[in-house]
Design an enzyme around this catalytic site. Sequence first.
Site, PDB file in Angstrom:
ATOM      1  N   HIS A  10     -14.470  75.899  49.156  1.00  0.00           N
ATOM      2  CA  HIS A  10     -13.084  75.777  50.073  1.00  0.00           C
ATOM      3  C   HIS A  10     -12.738  77.057  50.605  1.00  0.00           C
ATOM      4  O   HIS A  10     -12.110  78.196  50.288  1.00  0.00           O
ATOM      5  CB  HIS A  10     -11.809  75.326  49.172  1.00  0.00           C
ATOM      6  CG  HIS A  10     -10.585  74.712  49.796  1.00  0.00           C
ATOM      7  ND1 HIS A  10     -10.188  73.483  49.933  1.00  0.00           N
ATOM      8  CD2 HIS A  10      -9.681  75.534  50.658  1.00  0.00           C
ATOM      9  CE1 HIS A  10      -8.981  73.426  50.718  1.00  0.00           C
ATOM     10  NE2 HIS A  10      -8.784  74.914  51.151  1.00  0.00           N
ATOM     11  N   HIS A  12     -11.485  78.643  54.836  1.00  0.00           N
ATOM     12  CA  HIS A  12     -11.623  78.275  56.207  1.00  0.00           C
ATOM     13  C   HIS A  12     -11.935  79.467  56.922  1.00  0.00           C
ATOM     14  O   HIS A  12     -11.510  80.744  56.606  1.00  0.00           O
ATOM     15  CB  HIS A  12      -9.884  78.392  56.516  1.00  0.00           C
ATOM     16  CG  HIS A  12      -9.347  76.968  55.922  1.00  0.00           C
ATOM     17  ND1 HIS A  12      -8.949  75.903  56.193  1.00  0.00           N
ATOM     18  CD2 HIS A  12      -8.851  76.896  54.301  1.00  0.00           C
ATOM     19  CE1 HIS A  12      -8.573  74.997  55.478  1.00  0.00           C
ATOM     20  NE2 HIS A  12      -8.392  75.559  54.312  1.00  0.00           N
ATOM     21  N   GLU A 193      -0.897  69.804  47.561  1.00  0.00           N
ATOM     22  CA  GLU A 193      -0.826  71.310  47.638  1.00  0.00           C
ATOM     23  C   GLU A 193       0.760  71.150  47.898  1.00  0.00           C
ATOM     24  O   GLU A 193       1.725  71.807  47.101  1.00  0.00           O
ATOM     25  CB  GLU A 193      -1.419  72.156  48.804  1.00  0.00           C
ATOM     26  CG  GLU A 193      -1.023  73.507  48.843  1.00  0.00           C
ATOM     27  CD  GLU A 193      -1.773  73.992  49.964  1.00  0.00           C
ATOM     28  OE1 GLU A 193      -2.040  73.426  51.027  1.00  0.00           O
ATOM     29  OE2 GLU A 193      -1.629  75.363  50.107  1.00  0.00           O
ATOM     30  N   ASP A 271      -9.613  79.944  49.726  1.00  0.00           N
ATOM     31  CA  ASP A 271      -9.001  79.484  51.006  1.00  0.00           C
ATOM     32  C   ASP A 271      -8.908  80.398  52.062  1.00  0.00           C
ATOM     33  O   ASP A 271      -9.631  79.963  53.035  1.00  0.00           O
ATOM     34  CB  ASP A 271      -7.675  79.313  50.326  1.00  0.00           C
ATOM     35  CG  ASP A 271      -6.843  77.889  51.093  1.00  0.00           C
ATOM     36  OD1 ASP A 271      -7.512  77.370  51.620  1.00  0.00           O
ATOM     37  OD2 ASP A 271      -5.609  77.813  50.711  1.00  0.00           O
TER      38      ASP A 271
HETATM   39  N1  HPA Z   1      -3.364  74.531  53.377  1.00  0.00           N
HETATM   40  C1  HPA Z   1      -3.365  73.513  54.380  1.00  0.00           C
HETATM   41  N2  HPA Z   1      -3.750  74.033  55.882  1.00  0.00           N
HETATM   42  C2  HPA Z   1      -4.641  75.135  55.637  1.00  0.00           C
HETATM   43  C3  HPA Z   1      -4.588  76.151  54.532  1.00  0.00           C
HETATM   44  C4  HPA Z   1      -4.014  75.521  53.106  1.00  0.00           C
HETATM   45  O1  HPA Z   1      -4.020  76.177  52.123  1.00  0.00           O
HETATM   46  N3  HPA Z   1      -5.319  77.087  54.935  1.00  0.00           N
HETATM   47  C5  HPA Z   1      -5.675  76.860  56.085  1.00  0.00           C
HETATM   48  N4  HPA Z   1      -5.380  75.848  56.647  1.00  0.00           N
HETATM   49 ZN    ZN Z   2      -7.270  75.257  52.665  1.00  0.00          ZN
END
Ligand code: HPA
Ligand code: ZN
Length: 326
Positions: A10, A12, A193, A271
């Site tokens: 995970h 981005h 989350e 993340d």
């Molecule tokens: N949550 C939601 N959207 C996102 C995140 C996240 O942690 N990181 C990058 N886009």
């Molecule tokens: Zn994410």
Amino acid sequence: MRDSPKVELHLHLEGAVPPSFVRGLARQKSIDISGIFDEGGNYRYRDFAEFLKVYEAATAPLTSPEDYHSLTRAVLAESAAHGVIYSETFLSPDFCGARDLGAWREYLHAIREAAEAAEAQDGIILRGIVTCIRHFGPDAAREVALCAAETAGDWVVGFGIAGDETAGKPRDFAWSFDMAREAGLRLTAHAGEWAGPQGIRDTLRDLRVERIGHGVRAIEDLALVDELAEAGIVLEVCPGSNVALGVYPGWRAHPIGQLYDRGVKVTVSTDDPPFFHTTMTHEYDRLSEAFDWDDGVFATLNRTAAEAAFCAPETRAQILKRLETA
Ligand code: HPA
Ligand code: ZN
């Protein structure tokens, strides 16, 4: 912990862009994004809503496939330096060519070329998960799903959704997930989350994903925790992200320990590392302090991650072998 081999599911790609990299590009292109940095030159945000705005602003100087090529090289060099041997990254056609299929193909080509060069140099393997952005709405998500379906294969292996979890309902995105599934893509979705257990239940029912991004708020409903364990749903847990964004007040308060003890398949990822001042090494070090986890636990987490990776079986066998021989 830095040198131990790690599998990350995970990450981005835009969220991994170092502030200095963005500043350099912005200067070259005379784009003013000074407002997104603090005095120390780090990304500045106070809460999740602001994080999403800063995240989007930081993508403004990334305007060409060449920019994504350099970005991918920089990100993979950093991952490899922290022992990552296999990584899956979220890619957003929203930022790579504004959801135009022709442009998306060019961005993807540049990212893949960079990944091949990184693999040749450092042995790190990358695969892509095309991701729609929830607060851009279901119509944009359909265009993203079409980009994903058209480029699905041995490198683009998954489809997902990120962004503001409080915007819309999972079922609004069912068409896009159905399309991706029919194209042979494996599925994951951010849930649990910012929304609680019901968001995870709705996501599993309506989007039929096999992995959940975060998913940590399942802990508020122990029946759901048992269901996740039973069904073998894999959680892509990003503890440092949750602590930085204030989902939990500190590492010891994070539910990953309880989820693991209750038999849920948890994995660990960063993340958006520079946003959260983290690295894979940092995550492992903090977890080992907070929960007294030893190398055996981390070996289990990495095996779980390798087994849940969306890559082809031959690639998985290769990763498992590298984990075993470490
Ligand atoms: N949550 C939601 N959207 C996102 C995140 C996240 O942690 N990181 C990058 N886009
Ligand atoms: Zn994410």
